[in-house]
Design an enzyme around this catalytic site. Structure first.
Site, PDB file in Angstrom:
ATOM      1  N   ASP A 478      15.438  23.286  -2.699  1.00 54.77           N
ATOM      2  CA  ASP A 478      15.234  23.178  -1.258  1.00 54.77           C
ATOM      3  C   ASP A 478      16.559  22.877  -0.543  1.00 54.77           C
ATOM      4  O   ASP A 478      17.542  22.448  -1.163  1.00 54.77           O
ATOM      5  CB  ASP A 478      14.219  22.052  -0.998  1.00 54.77           C
ATOM      6  N   ASP A 548       7.566  27.537   5.822  1.00 54.10           N
ATOM      7  CA  ASP A 548       6.785  26.298   5.751  1.00 54.10           C
ATOM      8  C   ASP A 548       5.430  26.466   6.416  1.00 54.10           C
ATOM      9  O   ASP A 548       4.557  25.615   6.269  1.00 54.10           O
ATOM     10  CB  ASP A 548       7.540  25.152   6.429  1.00 54.10           C
TER      11      ASP A 548
HETATM   12  C1  DGJ Z   1      10.692  21.633   3.031  1.00 60.57           C
HETATM   13  C2  DGJ Z   1       9.970  22.649   2.200  1.00 60.57           C
HETATM   14  O1  DGJ Z   1       9.981  23.880   2.824  1.00 60.57           O
HETATM   15  C3  DGJ Z   1       8.559  22.135   1.914  1.00 60.57           C
HETATM   16  O2  DGJ Z   1       7.827  23.107   1.229  1.00 60.57           O
HETATM   17  C4  DGJ Z   1       8.676  20.875   1.133  1.00 60.57           C
HETATM   18  O3  DGJ Z   1       9.231  21.139  -0.120  1.00 60.57           O
HETATM   19  C5  DGJ Z   1       9.504  19.859   1.881  1.00 60.57           C
HETATM   20  N1  DGJ Z   1      10.759  20.400   2.295  1.00 60.57           N
HETATM   21  C6  DGJ Z   1       9.741  18.633   1.063  1.00 60.57           C
HETATM   22  O4  DGJ Z   1      10.544  17.739   1.669  1.00 60.57           O
END
Ligand code: DGJ
Length: 750
Positions: A478, A548
């Site tokens: 991430d 997301d």
């Molecule tokens: C952003 C990601 O896109 C989410 O899926 C998740 O992993 C969060 N970060 C976790 O902090």
């Protein structure tokens, strides 16, 4: 062979199966662009496209008034000798001047394709599949050599381009702009398609006409970004999915980029793509080399679908070639939206057990497993397991999950540091920063300075330790903020503006080493969802968390827009809980499944809390995905049938490429009372064949009964739905009857 050279006239003819890209050296030594488009036989008569004329205010080279650089279509145009359009490069010499005049020196043809040092690139393993051409230009005064590299393929209408600068002088010089490719077009009018967006709303298809002047897309975020994608297509205004000409560009790069088209006073158009020149400069000392990222150019005369297929095939076959390239991707359960930061080992194992009972294959432990990471304000950088949540550690958790029949995956965010972390307390100097300026925070975190080798090595070492602690089969990588205060105090002052590009190179080095050390791990890229969805990342990681946003209707648009360039096989999509956490919308269980099953499929909710009905249906969907849909998503052909940006619904189809097995998916995004019937016309079936069709829908529509329809009817009349409510979904599974080829449509229906 794909490359033919007319040595008498110095014309370079680069052929794809259905396209040609042609260049020539002019008598004055300039590298001119002659043609890009539908395949042409090599012929010197093409030289007539060069406009041998000058115009008012377009200056000529010295006394030769018969031509002007301002009118000459060029391959890599510079600045200062009369071409008043946007340049491809800009170099500041140590005498303070920027006017260069590179002329043809030599060329070289190679079988296959050379690799690029330090940068992700298109890979060609078998030298019969492609041929490459290097053309070297030299500016005799400065001794700067500019080498343009082109690769063409026997089976794809793709040209891959990049540029190498070599300083052969005894003086330093500074590169201020170094695009990977520009192309000059003599025709007009044009429409432009780009893929802008935002966090949670990535890759919207935006189409606009090009008028005189410049339009562009760029990232200044340090990553390819949610706001823009390094993709650009020029198309004739009548182009559709199935018809018309398209000239598309994509950059194999994950940092700041620029892509533009400029229509000049004579309605000539120059398009270019490359590293964003904003806040970029690169010092080139004597004998040093600078290599640009690769640009991928695709031509189609059969509309956007064929353009997409070329990108999809190229990225499927020639980008990520790790162990996962030809393996089926696991169906995952990710705990993020189920628990966020608040979980115990017991809760995770509960979810894992429920997942195993459904047939899910891999459990991903998301954010919150280390140090004091109980919210997003702490501990990035301190990758020691949090023993309050996981008292037996990661190794035992992974074993327990494996015992339940699932593989184990882990979330990391290695490019960042929380100011409240041991790592930051020990190494405050390890962040990107500009002296005398306070650093900006994003999601309560700072960015590690990946341009530094010691920081790169620390990340490699720390993650290697984590990856060895447990049986880890998957890693979600991430990255949750934009890059600001783009500076690195460890770099000498004269190199500070190299930081943004050095950051990207540092990231690539880390990924190169880690994917080499852990080839069995399936890496998934993520940047607040799809903030870094580009071919640079896909070189190292075969899939990316698309957004997301997990709402099915929003995902329909995001996945549709993303598919313009990137194949469904590189997108991940999850079924999540309702009301949806980003939007509050309640989409039906089947709609959530069909959208998630249109990519690398997974779940992101508390599976232990499903109703018996939801469980039974989930088992059926998972079985269907495993038995039928997964292989079509990964290795089949994807066609966009109905555009969610301009209609109230979306439909698309996955086919095995032979027209033998097909899955069609429809989702209504917005209906009306007493709705109009929607017809979905399929593509690329065998017109004379019969297809056995099963419709997945509401119970009363007798899911298990198969009907038989002809390929011609399915393409000309189509499948139909009455979209009864927002979120109404349907899917059809079609299998071609190979035994009988019907002579006419009456027989098909009998
Ligand atoms: C952003 C990601 O896109 C989410 O899926 C998740 O992993 C969060 N970060 C976790 O902090």
């Amino acid at each position: 062979m794909p490359i033919e050279i007319d040595r008498d006239h110095l014309i370079f003819h680069l052929n794809g199966p259905d396209s040609s890209y042609v260049m020539a050296i002019t008598p004055q030594g300039y590298l001119a662009h002659l043609y890009w488009g539908k395949r042409l036989a090599a012929s010197p008569t093409l030289l007539r496209v060069l406009p041998l004329m000058s115009r008012p205010f377009s200056v000529t080279r010295e006394r030769d008034s018969s031509w002007s650089l301002d009118l000459l279509p060029q391959e890599y145009p510079g600045l200062g000798h009369g071409d008043l359009r946007a340049p491809a490069y800009q170099v500041l010499l140590d005498d303070g001047t920027m006017v260069l005049d590179p002329k043809y020196q030599t060329h070289r043809v190679m079988a296959g394709k050379p690799t690029l040092n330090q940068l992700p690139h298109i890979r060609v393993e078998s030298s019969e599949m492609a041929e490459s051409l290097e053309i070297e230009l030299e500016d005799s005064y400065s001794q700067l050599h500019i080498t343009l590299l082109y690769t063409v393929f026997t089976h794809l209408d793709v040209v891959v381009r990049s540029v190498r600068f070599v300083n052969h002088s005894g003086h330093s010089m500074r590169i201020l702009r170094a695009l990977s490719a520009t192309v000059d077009f003599l025709e007009h009018p044009w429409d432009i398609i780009s893929l802008p967006g935002a966090w949670g709303r990535e890759r919207v298809i935006q189409r606009s006409p090009l008028g005189q002047g410049m339009i562009s897309a760029e990232s200044r975020c340090g990553i390819s970004s949610h706001q823009a994608n390094p993709f650009w297509a020029m198309l004739s205004p009548d182009t559709t999915e199935e018809t018309g000409e398209v000239f598309a560009f994509n950059l194999v790069y994950s940092g700041n980029f620029l892509v533009f088209s400029e229509m000049d006073q004579y309605h000539q158009v120059r398009s270019g793509i490359g590293i964003n020149p904003l806040d970029f400069s690169w010092l080139l000392e004597p004998h040093e080399t600078f290599q640009t990222p690769e640009a991928v150019l695709v031509y189609s005369d059969k509309g956007l679908e064929t353009m997409s297929w070329n990108f999809h095939a190229l990225y499927g076959e020639h980008l990520n070639q790790g162990q996962w390239q030809h393996r089926e991707r696991p169906i995952v359960i990710n705990n993020w939206e189920a628990t966020y930061f608040s979980f115990t080992e017991e809760k995770l194992l509960d979810i894992a057990k429920a997942a195993a009972n459904l047939g899910i294959e891999l459990f991903v432990l998301d954010d919150g497993w280390f140090a004091q990471r109980n919210d997003d304000r702490h501990s990035l950088g301190d990758y020691e397991v949090n023993l309050e949540k996981l008292p037996r550690g990661l190794g035992v958790l992974a074993e327990e999950i494996n015992r339940r029949g699932l593989a184990f995956g882990l979330w990391v965010e290695p490019e960042m540091v929380s100011p409240d972390s041991d790592l930051y307390r020990q190494h405050p100097d390890w962040c990107l920063q500009v002296s005398h300026r306070a650093s900006s925070w994003g999601r309560n975190q700072l960015v590690l300075d990946l341009s530094r080798e010691d920081v790169q090595n620390w990340i490699i070492k720390t993650l290697s330790k984590v990856f060895q602690k447990a049986n880890i089969a998957y890693v979600k990588w991430d990255m949750n903020r934009s890059l600001t205060e783009m500076g690195s105090p460890w770099l000498p002052e004269k190199r500070r503006q190299e930081t943004a590009h050095r950051y990207v190179l540092g990231l690539y080095r880390i990924l190169d080493v880690l994917t080499g050390l852990f080839p069995q791990i399936l890496f998934e890229g993520c940047s607040g969802g799809g903030g870094r969805f580009d071919p640079g990342i896909l070189y190292y990681m075969p899939q990316i968390w698309t957004s997301d946003t997990t709402d099915a209707a929003e995902r329909a648009k995001i996945q549709y827009g993303t598919s313009v360039v990137y194949p469904p096989a590189v997108m991940t999509a999850h079924v999540s809980g309702v009301p949806n956490h980003q939007l509050g919308r309640i989409m039906p269980w089947d709609a959530r499944h069909w959208m998630a099953m249109s990519a690398n499929f997974g779940y992101e909710l508390d599976l232990a809390a499903l109703t018996p009905n939801e469980r039974t249906e989930a088992i059926e969907y998972i079985q269907f995905y495993k038995n039928t849909l997964r292989k079509l998503v990964q290795w089949g052909r994807f066609s966009r049938l109905q555009d969610p940006f301009t209609t109230g619904g979306v439909s698309w189809m996955f086919s095995d490429g032979e027209g033998n097995e097909i899955v069609v998916i429809y989702l209504c995004l917005r209906t009306e009372v007493n709705s109009i019937r929607t017809w979905i016309k399929l593509r690329h079936l065998h017109p004379a064949a019969r297809y056995h069709i099963r419709c997945f829908g509401e119970k009363q529509e007798a899911q298990d009964s198969w009907v038989v329809l002809g390929g011609d009817e399915l393409m000309s009349v189509g499948l139909s739905v009455w979209p009864g409510y927002d979120g109404f979904a349907r899917a059809w599974h079609l299998i071609r009857d190979k035994k009988r080829v019907a002579p006419d449509s009456n027989d098909l229906l009998s």
